[in-house]
Design a protein around this motif. Structure first.
Motif, PDB file in Angstrom:
ATOM      1  N   HIS A  21     -25.170  60.736 -25.250  1.00  0.00           N
ATOM      2  CA  HIS A  21     -26.438  60.459 -25.942  1.00  0.00           C
ATOM      3  C   HIS A  21     -27.546  61.376 -25.422  1.00  0.00           C
ATOM      4  O   HIS A  21     -28.300  61.971 -26.195  1.00  0.00           O
ATOM      5  CB  HIS A  21     -26.801  58.980 -25.749  1.00  0.00           C
ATOM      6  N   GLN A  22     -27.625  61.529 -24.111  1.00  0.00           N
ATOM      7  CA  GLN A  22     -28.628  62.425 -23.515  1.00  0.00           C
ATOM      8  C   GLN A  22     -28.416  63.863 -23.961  1.00  0.00           C
ATOM      9  O   GLN A  22     -29.367  64.577 -24.287  1.00  0.00           O
ATOM     10  CB  GLN A  22     -28.570  62.351 -21.991  1.00  0.00           C
ATOM     11  N   SER A  25     -29.428  64.449 -27.542  1.00  0.00           N
ATOM     12  CA  SER A  25     -30.892  64.531 -27.626  1.00  0.00           C
ATOM     13  C   SER A  25     -31.375  65.917 -27.213  1.00  0.00           C
ATOM     14  O   SER A  25     -32.285  66.476 -27.828  1.00  0.00           O
ATOM     15  CB  SER A  25     -31.538  63.457 -26.752  1.00  0.00           C
ATOM     16  N   SER A  26     -30.756  66.484 -26.190  1.00  0.00           N
ATOM     17  CA  SER A  26     -31.119  67.831 -25.739  1.00  0.00           C
ATOM     18  C   SER A  26     -30.777  68.878 -26.797  1.00  0.00           C
ATOM     19  O   SER A  26     -31.538  69.818 -27.017  1.00  0.00           O
ATOM     20  CB  SER A  26     -30.396  68.177 -24.436  1.00  0.00           C
ATOM     21  N   ARG A  28     -30.794  68.533 -29.908  1.00  0.00           N
ATOM     22  CA  ARG A  28     -31.717  68.411 -31.044  1.00  0.00           C
ATOM     23  C   ARG A  28     -32.885  69.374 -30.909  1.00  0.00           C
ATOM     24  O   ARG A  28     -33.393  69.893 -31.901  1.00  0.00           O
ATOM     25  CB  ARG A  28     -32.210  66.980 -31.159  1.00  0.00           C
ATOM     26  N   SER A  29     -33.306  69.622 -29.686  1.00  0.00           N
ATOM     27  CA  SER A  29     -34.468  70.495 -29.482  1.00  0.00           C
ATOM     28  C   SER A  29     -34.139  71.979 -29.629  1.00  0.00           C
ATOM     29  O   SER A  29     -35.045  72.788 -29.760  1.00  0.00           O
ATOM     30  CB  SER A  29     -35.104  70.226 -28.116  1.00  0.00           C
ATOM     31  N   TRP A  36     -28.450  70.263 -36.851  1.00  0.00           N
ATOM     32  CA  TRP A  36     -28.331  69.078 -35.989  1.00  0.00           C
ATOM     33  C   TRP A  36     -28.019  67.836 -36.824  1.00  0.00           C
ATOM     34  O   TRP A  36     -27.128  67.064 -36.490  1.00  0.00           O
ATOM     35  CB  TRP A  36     -29.602  68.860 -35.163  1.00  0.00           C
ATOM     36  N   TRP A  40     -24.642  66.175 -35.927  1.00  0.00           N
ATOM     37  CA  TRP A  40     -24.767  65.204 -34.837  1.00  0.00           C
ATOM     38  C   TRP A  40     -25.544  63.934 -35.156  1.00  0.00           C
ATOM     39  O   TRP A  40     -25.451  62.958 -34.411  1.00  0.00           O
ATOM     40  CB  TRP A  40     -25.418  65.874 -33.622  1.00  0.00           C
ATOM     41  N   ASP A  41     -26.325  63.904 -36.217  1.00  0.00           N
ATOM     42  CA  ASP A  41     -27.204  62.756 -36.469  1.00  0.00           C
ATOM     43  C   ASP A  41     -26.445  61.435 -36.566  1.00  0.00           C
ATOM     44  O   ASP A  41     -26.841  60.440 -35.953  1.00  0.00           O
ATOM     45  CB  ASP A  41     -28.038  62.982 -37.737  1.00  0.00           C
ATOM     46  N   GLN A  44     -25.391  60.345 -33.142  1.00  0.00           N
ATOM     47  CA  GLN A  44     -26.551  59.925 -32.355  1.00  0.00           C
ATOM     48  C   GLN A  44     -26.999  58.524 -32.775  1.00  0.00           C
ATOM     49  O   GLN A  44     -27.322  57.699 -31.924  1.00  0.00           O
ATOM     50  CB  GLN A  44     -27.690  60.943 -32.521  1.00  0.00           C
ATOM     51  N   GLN A  45     -26.987  58.266 -34.067  1.00  0.00           N
ATOM     52  CA  GLN A  45     -27.380  56.936 -34.546  1.00  0.00           C
ATOM     53  C   GLN A  45     -26.440  55.852 -34.030  1.00  0.00           C
ATOM     54  O   GLN A  45     -26.890  54.765 -33.644  1.00  0.00           O
ATOM     55  CB  GLN A  45     -27.417  56.913 -36.071  1.00  0.00           C
ATOM     56  N   GLU A  48     -27.299  55.265 -30.440  1.00  0.00           N
ATOM     57  CA  GLU A  48     -28.556  54.522 -30.326  1.00  0.00           C
ATOM     58  C   GLU A  48     -28.360  53.053 -30.675  1.00  0.00           C
ATOM     59  O   GLU A  48     -28.966  52.174 -30.057  1.00  0.00           O
ATOM     60  CB  GLU A  48     -29.630  55.180 -31.181  1.00  0.00           C
TER      61      GLU A  48
END
Length: 84
Positions: A21-22, A25-26, A28-29, A36, A40-41, A44-45, A48
């Motif tokens: 998860h971390q 998130s990285s 994504r930037s 992304w 990956w969305d 990631q959902q 979360e």
């Protein structure tokens, strides 16, 4: 089982999943939004949702327990080296 169902997640998996998860998130930037989101969305959902289900304190503690094996496996996964 359909493609939309999740396998059972054991608490022993939480450290690796919290680390994933971390890392997502990285990513994504640094990735373009369309890349992304398409790649990956959805994952990631799901992470979360799991984080919300177990609670933020347990999730943070799990992330802190991630070991070298967890980090290597997540890295291989993100690079696509675990794909069949």
């Amino acid at each position: 089982m359909t493609g939309n169902e999740n396998a059972h997640v054991h608490p022993g998996h939480h450290a690796r999943l919290a680390h994933l998860h971390q890392q997502l998130s990285s990513l994504r930037s640094v990735l373009p939004d369309d890349v992304w989101h398409s790649t990956w969305d959805q994952h990631q959902q799901r992470l979360e949702h799991l984080r919300d289900k177990v609670g933020p304190a347990i999730w943070q503690a799990a992330a802190a327990r991630a070991n070298d094996t967890d980090r290597v496996l997540v890295d291989l996964l993100l690079k696509g080296d675990l794909n069949p």
